[in-house]
Design a protein around this motif. Structure first.
Motif, mmCIF file in Angstrom:
data_model
loop_
_atom_site.group_PDB
_atom_site.id
_atom_site.type_symbol
_atom_site.label_atom_id
_atom_site.label_comp_id
_atom_site.label_asym_id
_atom_site.label_seq_id
_atom_site.Cartn_x
_atom_site.Cartn_y
_atom_site.Cartn_z
ATOM 1 N N ILE A 5 21.481 -11.430 -7.769
ATOM 2 C CA ILE A 5 20.013 -11.465 -7.811
ATOM 3 C C ILE A 5 19.520 -12.309 -6.637
ATOM 4 C CG2 ILE A 5 17.963 -12.043 -9.180
ATOM 5 C CD1 ILE A 5 19.757 -11.772 -11.692
ATOM 6 N N CYS A 6 18.891 -11.653 -5.693
ATOM 7 C CA CYS A 6 18.440 -12.323 -4.468
ATOM 8 C C CYS A 6 16.984 -12.763 -4.637
ATOM 9 C CB CYS A 6 18.587 -11.381 -3.288
ATOM 10 S SG CYS A 6 20.303 -10.879 -3.016
ATOM 11 N N PRO A 7 16.568 -13.770 -3.877
ATOM 12 C CA PRO A 7 15.209 -14.300 -4.055
ATOM 13 C C PRO A 7 14.115 -13.254 -3.807
ATOM 14 C CG PRO A 7 16.520 -15.787 -2.693
ATOM 15 C CD PRO A 7 17.356 -14.573 -2.927
ATOM 16 N N ASP A 8 14.300 -12.364 -2.861
ATOM 17 C CA ASP A 8 13.276 -11.351 -2.580
ATOM 18 C C ASP A 8 13.928 -10.113 -1.958
ATOM 19 O OD1 ASP A 8 13.800 -12.024 0.069
ATOM 20 O OD2 ASP A 8 12.137 -13.435 0.165
ATOM 21 N N ARG A 9 13.079 -9.134 -1.645
ATOM 22 C CA ARG A 9 13.580 -7.858 -1.137
ATOM 23 C C ARG A 9 14.330 -8.027 0.184
ATOM 24 N NH1 ARG A 9 10.684 -4.433 2.233
ATOM 25 N NH2 ARG A 9 11.199 -2.206 2.139
ATOM 26 N N ASP A 10 13.781 -8.843 1.040
ATOM 27 C CA ASP A 10 14.413 -9.072 2.338
ATOM 28 C C ASP A 10 15.829 -9.608 2.184
ATOM 29 O OD1 ASP A 10 12.643 -8.323 4.261
ATOM 30 O OD2 ASP A 10 12.774 -10.285 5.288
ATOM 31 N N ALA A 11 15.959 -10.573 1.289
ATOM 32 C CA ALA A 11 17.276 -11.188 1.062
ATOM 33 C C ALA A 11 18.233 -10.170 0.450
ATOM 34 C CB ALA A 11 17.129 -12.406 0.150
ATOM 35 N N ILE A 232 22.868 -5.208 -6.347
ATOM 36 C CA ILE A 232 22.032 -6.189 -5.641
ATOM 37 C C ILE A 232 20.578 -5.928 -6.018
ATOM 38 C CG2 ILE A 232 21.252 -7.021 -3.393
ATOM 39 C CD1 ILE A 232 23.906 -6.344 -2.230
ATOM 40 N N THR A 233 19.891 -6.955 -6.487
ATOM 41 C CA THR A 233 18.474 -6.801 -6.835
ATOM 42 C C THR A 233 17.659 -7.930 -6.217
ATOM 43 O OG1 THR A 233 18.302 -8.209 -8.794
ATOM 44 C CG2 THR A 233 19.222 -6.017 -9.143
ATOM 45 N N ASP A 234 16.354 -7.740 -6.208
ATOM 46 C CA ASP A 234 15.464 -8.866 -5.943
ATOM 47 C C ASP A 234 15.018 -9.401 -7.315
ATOM 48 O OD1 ASP A 234 13.698 -6.921 -6.799
ATOM 49 O OD2 ASP A 234 12.479 -6.885 -4.987
ATOM 50 N N GLN A 235 14.192 -10.435 -7.302
ATOM 51 C CA GLN A 235 13.760 -11.057 -8.577
ATOM 52 C C GLN A 235 12.973 -10.070 -9.428
ATOM 53 O OE1 GLN A 235 14.431 -14.088 -9.661
ATOM 54 N NE2 GLN A 235 15.047 -15.265 -7.860
ATOM 55 N N GLU A 236 12.154 -9.245 -8.781
ATOM 56 C CA GLU A 236 11.312 -8.316 -9.543
ATOM 57 C C GLU A 236 12.150 -7.281 -10.275
ATOM 58 O OE1 GLU A 236 8.430 -6.577 -6.960
ATOM 59 O OE2 GLU A 236 7.164 -8.368 -6.955
ATOM 60 N N ALA A 237 13.098 -6.701 -9.591
ATOM 61 C CA ALA A 237 13.929 -5.674 -10.230
ATOM 62 C C ALA A 237 14.825 -6.272 -11.305
ATOM 63 C CB ALA A 237 14.763 -4.943 -9.184
#
Ligand code: PGA
Length: 255
Positions: A5-11, A232-237
């Motif tokens: 789980i990455c902090p945001d989409r970019d990450a 791999i996801t961002d926080q929202e997903a």
């Protein structure tokens, strides 16, 4: 499943890029399974930048895309052939003859599915399969109720999927109703799977895939059977997951 789980989409995109580059650098003759869709655009842009910076070469790589629309010729501006050429293939040093997609206008669709499977086998199988996920939990165009053992074949697209894809077609042009897609069995045969999901509209599908029952109702849940699947996801997903603390404990910030 490894859940990052990455902090945001970019990450999230950057993390996926790193995994792909490491894979290709370790295996210069890698056989990559590739995906299309909006999520992959920034990823492919970053792979192109990495290639231009000399961080990776695709000279020995073979690719197989997940799917192609039926009834659309390769040169159609909205075909996945065009998507892949415009966004990735023409910008890197890949041998174009080693890039493969199902043909959208075959004489015989059943034979085309079998031919595609045979090509994957002849290439030694897929070493790393890249995947997106639909809002309805599809992988490739394996819509809910797809056999978890399916191979490359024609699928009828759901209205949810057609609506999501409408934005890519000129106004007034009919969005395709059918696609040739690798099956779930084909995808599970890849030695490694890497699925990327970003944005709140994927949150329910992501929760069903990772923490729900394995079921054809959520085709991506079949990845629970895969021995080497990374999500791999961002926080929202990731917002509908119940075990977020655990995933973050194992891989803080998706690292
Ligand atoms: P998207 O598509 O990246 O455009 O959301 C993903 C998918 O439908 O597999």
């Amino acid at each position: 499943m490894k859940v990052l789980i990455c902090p945001d989409r970019d990450a999230a995109i950057e993390r996926a890029k790193g995994i792909i580059i490491d894979h290709v650098n370790a295996k210069p003759k890698a056989v990559l399974g590739l995906a299309t869709g909006g999520t992959m655009v920034p990823l492919y842009e970053r792979l192109v930048s990495a290639y231009q910076a000399g961080a990776v070469s695709f000279a020995g790589v073979t690719t197989f895309n997940l799917d192609e629309y039926i009834g659309i010729p390769p040169e159609h501006p909205c075909s996945y052939h065009t998507y892949m050429r415009d966004i990735l293939f023409q910008h890197i040093d890949i041998d174009q003859s080693r890039t493969h997609l199902p043909h959208g206008m075959p004489d015989d669709v059943d034979a085309e599915g079998e031919r595609y499977e045979a090509e994957i086998t002849a290439a030694g199988g897929i070493s790393l399969q890249l995947l997106g996920i639909g809002k309805n939990g599809h992988i490739g165009f394996n819509e809910p109720s797809s056999s978890l053992a399916s191979r490359t074949r024609v699928k009828t697209l759901t209205e949810t999927t057609r609506n999501a894809n409408r934005q890519y077609f000129p106004e007034g042009e009919e969005t395709p109703r059918f696609a040739l897609t690798m099956g779930i069995g084909t995808i599970l045969d890849a030695r490694e799977c890497l699925l990327i999901a970003t944005g709140a509209d994927k949150a329910q599908a992501v929760a069903d895939m990772i923490e729900g029952a394995v079921s054809a109702a959520c085709p991506a849940s079949a990845l629970q059977f895969h021995r080497h699947a990374t999500i791999i996801t961002d926080q929202e997903a990731a917002s509908q997951l119940r075990l977020t603390d655990y995933y973050q404990h194992v891989h803080p910030d998706g690292i």
